[in-house]
Structures are given as C-alpha cells and as structure tokens.
Design a protein around this motif. Structure first.
Motif, PDB file in Angstrom:
ATOM      1  N   THR A  63       3.733   6.594 104.658  1.00 60.15           N
ATOM      2  CA  THR A  63       3.250   5.889 103.471  1.00 60.15           C
ATOM      3  C   THR A  63       2.101   6.624 102.788  1.00 60.15           C
ATOM      4  O   THR A  63       2.182   6.965 101.612  1.00 60.15           O
ATOM      5  CB  THR A  63       2.808   4.457 103.847  1.00 60.15           C
ATOM      6  N   GLN A  66       2.914  10.193 101.551  1.00 61.28           N
ATOM      7  CA  GLN A  66       3.866  10.265 100.437  1.00 61.28           C
ATOM      8  C   GLN A  66       3.434   9.415  99.246  1.00 61.28           C
ATOM      9  O   GLN A  66       4.093   9.439  98.209  1.00 61.28           O
ATOM     10  CB  GLN A  66       5.250   9.825 100.909  1.00 61.28           C
ATOM     11  N   ASN A  68       3.543   6.155  98.941  1.00 57.88           N
ATOM     12  CA  ASN A  68       4.495   5.063  98.736  1.00 57.88           C
ATOM     13  C   ASN A  68       3.774   3.730  98.904  1.00 57.88           C
ATOM     14  O   ASN A  68       3.612   3.217 100.005  1.00 57.88           O
ATOM     15  CB  ASN A  68       5.646   5.195  99.746  1.00 57.88           C
ATOM     16  N   SER A  70       4.588   0.658  97.790  1.00 55.37           N
ATOM     17  CA  SER A  70       5.416  -0.515  98.080  1.00 55.37           C
ATOM     18  C   SER A  70       5.648  -0.672  99.577  1.00 55.37           C
ATOM     19  O   SER A  70       5.567  -1.778 100.125  1.00 55.37           O
ATOM     20  CB  SER A  70       6.755  -0.413  97.345  1.00 55.37           C
ATOM     21  N   SER A  71       5.940   0.441 100.258  1.00 54.35           N
ATOM     22  CA  SER A  71       6.120   0.340 101.714  1.00 54.35           C
ATOM     23  C   SER A  71       4.808   0.111 102.429  1.00 54.35           C
ATOM     24  O   SER A  71       4.773  -0.457 103.516  1.00 54.35           O
ATOM     25  CB  SER A  71       6.795   1.614 102.241  1.00 54.35           C
TER      26      SER A  71
END
Length: 197
Positions: A63, A66, A68, A70-71
C-alpha cells in the motif's frame, strides 16, 4: 444392665482418601466448559497476534510503497478490527480464567476445611503448623498449574508449530537464521543464567 459403647478406630478396611490427582479430576470435569472457553479465547488471541504483523507487512509493502490509498483504508480497518478483537478475546479469557480459578479455589478450600474438621485432635498434636500450610500451598500450586500453566503450555506448543510453518512459507532463509539462535538461547538460559543465581 449392659452398656453399649461405639468405638471408632481405623482398620485395614477403612477407606483413605489421600490427597492426589483424584481431588482435581472432579473439578476439571465440572469446569471443563469454562476451561474450554479459556482455551478457545487463547487460540483466538494467538491468531490475532499472528495476523497483526502480516497485515502491517501488507500495508507497508503493497500500500504505502505503491500509494494505493483505497487498499490502505481497507487494510487499516482490518488492522483496527483485529486489534479490537484481540483485546476483546484477551479480556474474555482473563475474566473467565479468573472466575474459574476462584471457583476452584473456593471448592478446594471447602473440601480441605471439611477434611481438617473431621480429623482427630492427635493428628494436629503430632504435626507442626508449617506442615499443614505447606500442604495447602502445594495444592494451590497444582491448581495454578492445571488452570494456568497447562493451558498456556498447550497453546505455546500448538502455536510454535503454526508460527514455524508461517515462517517457512514466508522465508525459509529467515526461518533457518531464527532457528540457529535457539542453541545460543538455550545455553544462556540453562547453563549461564544459573551460574549468576
């Protein structure tokens, strides 16, 4: 007239209920459900303890690296949920364990007091007070082992295998490095530590 006298004395046929494991087996069967709840709560707590670092690894590796977001929200919510679940299971285990241990202590204490009140007076004349206190302490030690150390040991043995399998799946090299420190730890605990006592 004849006088009838009842003489109470010990014979070879007199039943003797000596102190031993037979005192604890009825308690273990009586409180088996409570002890099973403690065992299951300990199992759930250990699973949560294993899940937290794995979730942290996912958050850092998959997470944050990267970006990310949302995750991150999903994994963060899962991490908070697992932590709350672990706290709830720990509180449940502590409450049930303390309540069960107190009930067992109360029943054992009542049995011992009843047994002591039935003993003849010469029994106490021949034995010092410290011997009776030592016997009661031994009984508490056995009770503590059955309700505490035994359950902890079973869980530790079970989860040591689970942790080892997870480590091998995660990294065989890391597992070998971790296990290679065990002889050093055992040497420190069993050989070096007693020298300083």
């Amino acid at each position: 007239e004849s006088i009838r006298v009842v003489s109470v004395s010990r014979s070879s046929r007199t039943k003797v209920n000596r102190f031993g494991w037979s005192w604890f087996t009825p308690l273990l069967s009586k409180y088996s459900k409570s002890l099973l709840i403690v065992l299951l709560a300990s199992f759930a707590t250990q699973l949560a303890t294993l899940a937290i670092p794995l979730l942290m690894q996912q958050i850092i590796d998959k997470t944050l690296s990267q970006g990310n977001i949302s995750s991150l929200n999903v994994l963060g919510a899962a991490l908070v949920t697992v932590a709350l679940f672990q706290s709830l299971m720990t509180a449940l285990r502590t409450f049930v364990f303390k309540d069960t241990a107190d009930r067992m202590d109360l029943q054992l204490g009542a049995t011992v007091i009843d047994r002591l009140l039935r003993l003849p007076l010469p029994f106490f004349d021949k034995r010092p007070v410290g011997e009776l206190s030592q016997r009661l302490g031994e009984m508490n030690t056995i009770r503590g082992f059955l309700t505490g150390t035994a359950i902890t040991s079973v869980m530790d043995m079970l989860f040591s295998v689970i942790y080892l399998v997870v480590m091998v799946l995660y990294s065989p090299l890391l597992t070998v490095v971790a296990l290679s420190t065990f002889p050093v730890y055992a040497t420190m605990v069993f050989i070096v530590a007693p020298l300083y006592k």
